[in-house]
Structure formats: structure tokens, C-alpha cells
Enzyme design. Structure first.
Site, short mmCIF file in Angstrom:
data_model
loop_
_atom_site.label_atom_id
_atom_site.label_comp_id
_atom_site.label_asym_id
_atom_site.label_seq_id
_atom_site.Cartn_x
_atom_site.Cartn_y
_atom_site.Cartn_z
N LYS A 173 0.85 -1.20 0.00
CA LYS A 173 0.00 0.00 0.00
C LYS A 173 0.88 1.25 0.00
O LYS A 173 1.64 1.46 0.93
CB LYS A 173 -0.89 0.03 1.25
N GLU A 248 10.69 1.72 9.83
CA GLU A 248 11.55 2.88 9.53
C GLU A 248 10.73 4.11 9.84
O GLU A 248 9.79 4.42 9.12
CB GLU A 248 11.97 2.88 8.06
N CYS A 282 13.13 12.16 5.83
CA CYS A 282 13.36 11.71 7.22
C CYS A 282 14.81 11.94 7.63
O CYS A 282 15.12 11.98 8.82
CB CYS A 282 12.99 10.25 7.35
N GLU A 383 9.44 16.15 15.58
CA GLU A 383 9.69 16.13 14.14
C GLU A 383 8.71 17.07 13.44
O GLU A 383 7.50 16.88 13.53
CB GLU A 383 9.52 14.71 13.60
P1 NAD Z 1 2.22 7.94 8.21
O1 NAD Z 1 2.71 7.13 9.35
O2 NAD Z 1 1.07 8.83 8.41
O3 NAD Z 1 1.81 6.99 6.99
C1 NAD Z 1 2.72 6.09 6.40
C2 NAD Z 1 1.93 4.98 5.72
O4 NAD Z 1 1.27 4.22 6.73
C3 NAD Z 1 0.84 5.47 4.78
O5 NAD Z 1 0.75 4.59 3.67
C4 NAD Z 1 -0.41 5.37 5.63
O6 NAD Z 1 -1.59 5.23 4.89
C5 NAD Z 1 -0.10 4.12 6.43
N1 NAD Z 1 -0.83 3.96 7.70
C6 NAD Z 1 -1.33 4.93 8.51
N2 NAD Z 1 -1.96 4.37 9.57
C7 NAD Z 1 -1.83 3.03 9.44
C8 NAD Z 1 -2.27 1.91 10.21
N3 NAD Z 1 -2.98 2.06 11.33
N4 NAD Z 1 -1.95 0.67 9.80
C9 NAD Z 1 -1.25 0.50 8.66
N5 NAD Z 1 -0.82 1.51 7.87
C10 NAD Z 1 -1.11 2.76 8.26
O7 NAD Z 1 3.48 8.73 7.67
P2 NAD Z 1 3.53 9.84 6.52
O8 NAD Z 1 2.95 11.09 7.05
O9 NAD Z 1 3.01 9.25 5.26
O10 NAD Z 1 5.11 10.01 6.32
C11 NAD Z 1 5.90 10.90 7.06
C12 NAD Z 1 6.66 10.16 8.15
O11 NAD Z 1 7.43 9.12 7.57
C13 NAD Z 1 7.65 11.05 8.87
O12 NAD Z 1 7.56 10.80 10.25
C14 NAD Z 1 9.00 10.59 8.34
O13 NAD Z 1 10.08 10.80 9.20
C15 NAD Z 1 8.75 9.14 8.12
N6 NAD Z 1 9.73 8.59 7.19
C16 NAD Z 1 10.70 7.76 7.66
C17 NAD Z 1 11.66 7.24 6.80
C18 NAD Z 1 12.74 6.30 7.28
O14 NAD Z 1 13.36 5.67 6.45
N7 NAD Z 1 12.98 6.18 8.57
C19 NAD Z 1 11.62 7.59 5.45
C20 NAD Z 1 10.63 8.46 5.01
C21 NAD Z 1 9.67 8.95 5.87
#
Ligand code: NAD
Length: 479
Positions: A173, A248, A282, A383
Site C-alpha cells: 500500500k 523505519e 526523514c 519532528e
Molecule cells: P504515516 O505514518 O502517516 O503513513 C505512512 C503509511 O502508513 C501510509 O501509507 C499510511 O496510509 C499508512 N498507515 C497509517 N496508519 C496506518 C495503520 N494504522 N496501519 C497501517 N498503515 C497505516 O506517515 P507519513 O505522514 O506518510 O510520512 C511521514 C513520516 O514518515 C515522517 O515521520 C517521516 O520521518 C517518516 N519517514 C521515515 C523514513 C525512514 O526511512 N525512517 C523515510 C521516510 C519517511
């Protein structure tokens, strides 16, 4: 444009027929719809993956490798189309999508096409008792891959490529905020001859579609990249089901600058590590700590360089900073800027929303530099994930190490110094999964990638990813 789920090689409507709007953040308008998939759609994707697993896991490595290479080549061939789709969906400068996001998505497939042919397991001879142990590494079965919106195709493929290279079938997804390039990847997989059912892509919201993937009793491993809160929720759901988890998560990375560094290179790189992709990476160095002796000089030069960045429509060739990904994210980032004074900080540059001519409803924000008095303020502890950095002086190595570590996150750190002893001492003592010295975001795909503390659990990259997507089994033969 209405996009569909990619299940068993076909493009399908969601079973309940529900859709959600998809926005173009550079103009603030709805331009398409995506399925709001339910448990039934995830179950359908799982069935397709399950049915294909026996044959896919038994393909030769050469066959698998050739298909992954073909996907890589097709991504390169369609670079323009994919880059434009990414920019429209995400708001990032087209120049960035063309030079970083899409080339890296292709590189992910090519890297794991090669890596799987070199992946091997171990043998242990138990000397003195006539016994021989060897380790089998089986693909897990059906695995779930869930990715965020900031580097959409780049991070989506970073999970899918090793998962299928290792012989698994996938239910994946992408973020509901940036689904378009994942949709186009389905077409590419068909064209590359990936057998139907190996990769299944379901679109939808996190708390419905994503949750259904994590809750599915037979999806045995979850590779997730996203926010720390979401990661914690996923861990709570998956732990009682004993699923394998790779998380991650967020970062609040220190960028530590010593007076003995190569100043011009540091300055130029620090502009990038602060504001590339609107600061929505990130790995961005959002807490900048500068040795006191060069603090005033740095402040002046940094402001001057940042003032030259052009905020504009991401499709314009001279744009450095495009649109933030969504209206709600823009408001969240702005809310941090708005508490600067009460947190004891001072805005040195930027801080305001930008109205871009011809794209007046887009989600634009000035690159923002805030001077803070201490590391305990919210601006340094939470963050923000936007074009906002803080700056603060330090005097000693010990102080810099303490500042770097005094945060709940531990993803990456950047260190600017030409002192070898200091480099060795500090890289050992900083709590982070990745440390760059005299550079930033220089990636070798063989290296372990991930964070410590609230930045996650497990590592991606190279053989680490192939280990995650396989289950080791020891066989002991007495002879
Ligand atoms: P998010 O956690 O809101 O969403 C990430 C994904 O998870 C999306 O596809 C979302 O639909 C899904 N999701 C949300 N709730 C869920 C649940 N209950 N069960 C399963 N899936 C669910 O994050 P975002 O706003 O899309 O991305 C930004 C964040 O990602 C920032 O905190 C950033 O630091 C982090 N990030 C980390 C890395 C890394 O490699 N460590 C890389 C890029 C981004």
C-alpha cells in the site's frame, strides 16, 4: 483520473466502490480519485499473492533477477512520465523527481536483481562430534509493504524489490496522499512480465486499508516506513500475532558543524540537508549545531544562501522549493513556526506562507531558519518534517554529543570536521543508525539503513533487507 487497485495482474475497482480524492498540492486542487479499499480488497490481494507464492518462490534466481532488471529498465524508459506524475502528486520540484526519486526507484530494482544472485547462507561444522549444520533461507510467503508520501516511488520500491527478489509475494500500500506512481508501477510490472499475483497494490487510507494489511492473519511480515506514532500502533497490532516487523520511522537529526570543516562544501550541503524536498526527508538535518567560534559567520552566510532559494511551482525549471504535500501538513508545519516565540526562539529567516503567481491555492512555505536557546524546546524535540531548521551554538565535543543524543529519535546525524580523532570518537558516541561525515545523503545501497530509539526497529538495504524477507532454518546432520 480514477486509479484502481492492482490485484492478480489486473486493475480492479474496490469491492465497495468507495473512492477518496487525490490532490495536486502545487495548485491545491483535486485531480483524481483513488480506491478506499477495505478488508475485502486486502483479502482478495492476499488470495492472489498466496496462489502465486508456490510458483514464484520456485523460480530460478536468474529468472527472478531478469524480471527485476526489466522493471528497472522500464522505470528508466518512462522516467519523464513517472517524474511528472510524482511532482503532480507530491509537489516536489520536477528536477528532483527526475534526478533523484525516479532514478533511485529504478536503481532499487536493479540493485536487488543483482544482490539476490549473490545472497548466500552459512554452514557450521560442529567439530569433534561428526555433525554438520547448514542454514536454509526460505522466503516468508505473503508479506506486507506500507510506505509514506515523501519519496513515494523511491521508498515503495525500496521494500518491494527485495521482497520479491527473495521469492515472496507482496500486498503493498502506497500512501493515500501520493498513490500515482505506485499505480503506474503496476502497468510496468505487467509489461516486464512479472507473473500475476507476485505484486498486489491496494490503495486507501492507513486506518482502514493499511490496518487490514497489518491485521491480516496470514500476512506474516510487515515492512513499514512512516511516522513514529503509526509505527507504534502497527507494532501493537502485529506483536501478538508474532509477525516479523521492520519499522523505519521519524527523525530529528543533528547536523554538527566544527570550525575546522571545509566551510564552503559544508554551507552548500547544509542548504540541501535542510531544505531538499521541502525538508520532507526523514534524513534532513533539522537541528543544526555550530561551533561557537564560527557561529556568527555561519548565521550570516547561511541566511544569505537560503535567501537565494526560489519557492515556486514545482514544474518550473528554476524552482528550488516546491509545494508541501498537503494543506493539513502545511498547517502542521506552520503551527511549529507559530510557537517560536513561546518556545524562546527567534525567526531569523522565512516563516511565512508564500503565494505563488498562477498557483495561488498551492501549499507553499518559505524556507525557515529559527535560532533556539536550548535543545529542550519543542522545535528541537519534535519532528516538524518541513522546510524548517533550528540553529544553536556549542563549545565542546562533549556538549555536541550530548545535544545530538538528547532527543527521542536516532535516525541519522551529519558531522562536519577534518579532525580524524574527533570523527572516530563522535561517530562511536552518537546514537543514530546512519552517520554522514563531511557529506549528506550519499547512499551506497549495500549499507544497512535504519534508525535506533524512536526512529525504528530493524534495517533495510543490501543483504539486511534480504535477511528480513527470508526465514532462516538450521538443518543439523549427524554423520
Ligand atoms: P504515516 O505514518 O502517516 O503513513 C505512512 C503509511 O502508513 C501510509 O501509507 C499510511 O496510509 C499508512 N498507515 C497509517 N496508519 C496506518 C495503520 N494504522 N496501519 C497501517 N498503515 C497505516 O506517515 P507519513 O505522514 O506518510 O510520512 C511521514 C513520516 O514518515 C515522517 O515521520 C517521516 O520521518 C517518516 N519517514 C521515515 C523514513 C525512514 O526511512 N525512517 C523515510 C521516510 C519517511
Amino acid at each position: 483520473m480514477i486509479i484502481k487497485n492492482y490485484i492478480n495482474g489486473s486493475f480492479l475497482e474496490p469491492t465497495l466502490g468507495n473512492y477518496i480524492d487525490n490532490y495536486n498540492p502545487s495548485i491545491g486542487e483535486i485531480y483524481g480519485q483513488i480506491p478506499n479499499s477495505t478488508q475485502e480488497d486486502v483479502a482478495q490481494a492476499y488470495q492472489a499473492a498466496k496462489a502465486t507464492f508456490p510458483s514464484w518462490s520456485n523460480t530460478t534466481l536468474e529468472e527472478r533477477s531478469a524480471i527485476l532488471s526489466k522493471i528497472a529498465q522500464l522505470i528508466t524508459k518512462k522516467l519523464e512520465v513517472l517524474a511528472e506524475a510524482e511532482t503532480k502528486d507530491n509537489g516536489k520540484p520536477l528536477s528532483l523527481a527526475k534526478t533523484i526519486d525516479i532514478p533511485r526507484a529504478s536503481a532499487n530494482f536493479q540493485f536487488f536483481a543483482n544482490a539476490i544472485t549473490q545472497f548466500s547462507s552459512e554452514a557450521h561444522e560442529t567439530v569433534g562430534v561428526n555433525a554438520m549444520n547448514f542454514t536454509l533461507r526460505h522466503p516468508i510467503g505473503v508479506v506486507g509493504c506500507i510506505s509514506p508520501w515523501n519519496l513515494p516511488l523511491y521508498l515503495f520500491t525500496w521494500k518491494i524489490a527485495p521482497a520479491i527478489a527473495a521469492g515472496n509475494c507482496v500486498v503493498a500500500k502506497p500512501s493515500e496522499v501520493t498513490p500515482m506512481t505506485a499505480y503506474l508501477l503496476g502497468e510496468i510490472c505487467n509489461e516486464a512480465g512479472l507473473p500475476k499475483g507476485v505484486l498486489n497494490i491496494v490503495h486507501g487510507l492507513g486506518n482502514t486499508t493499511g490496518q487490514a494489511i497489518v491485521e491480516h492473519p496470514n500476512i506474516k511480515a510487515i515492512s513499514f516506513t512512516g511516522g513514529t506514532k503509526t509505527g507504534a500502533h502497527i507494532a501493537r497490532t502485529a506483536a501478538p500475532m508474532f509477525k516479523k516487523l521492520s519499522l523505519e520511522l521519524g527523525g530529528k537529526n543533528p547536523n554538527i558543524i566544527f570550525a575546522d570543516c571545509d566551510y564552503e562544501l559544508m554551507l552548500e550541503t547544509t542548504v540541501k540537508s535542510s531544505f531538499a524536498n521541502q525538508g520532507q526527508i526523514c534524513l534532513c538535518g533539522s537541528r543544526i549545531f555550530i561551533e561557537k567560534t564560527i557561529y556568527e559567520q555561519f548565521k550570516k552566510d547561511f541566511i544569505q544562501k537560503v535567501s537565494q532559494l526560489k519557492v515556486g511551482n514545482p514544474f518550473d525549471a528554476d524552482t528550488n522549493i516546491g509545494a508541501l504535500v498537503s494543506k493539513s501538513h502545511l498547517e502542521k508545519v506552520k503551527s511549529y513556526i507559530d510557537i517560536t516565540e513561546e518556545e524562546g526562539g527567534t525567526i531569523l529567516f522565512g516563516g511565512k506562507k508564500v503565494t505563488v503567481e498562477g498557483s495561488e491555492e498551492g501549499y507553499y512555505l518559505e524556507p525557515t531558519i529559527i535560532e533556539v536557546q536550548n535543545n529542550s524546546c519543542k522545535l528541537n524535540q519534535e519532528e516538524i518534517f518541513g522546510p524548517v531548521v533550528t540553529i544553536m551554538p556549542f563549545e565542546t565535543e562533549e556538549e555536541a554529543i550530548a545535544l545530538a543524543n538528547d532527543v527521542s529519535y536516532g535516525l541519522s546525524a551529519t558531522l562536519w570536521t577534518n579532525n580524524l580523532n574527533r570523527t572516530m570518537k563522535m561517530t562511536k558516541q552518537i546514537h543514530a543508525g546512519i552517520i554522514w561525515v563531511n557529506t549528506w545523503l550519499l547512499r551506497d545501497l549495500r549499507t544497512p539503513f535504519g534508525g535506533v530509539k524512536a526512529s525504528g526497529v530493524g534495517r533495510e538495504g543490501g543483504f539486511e533487507a534480504l535477511r528480513f524477507f527470508t526465514e532462516p532454518k538450521n538443518v543439523c546432520i549427524k554423520y
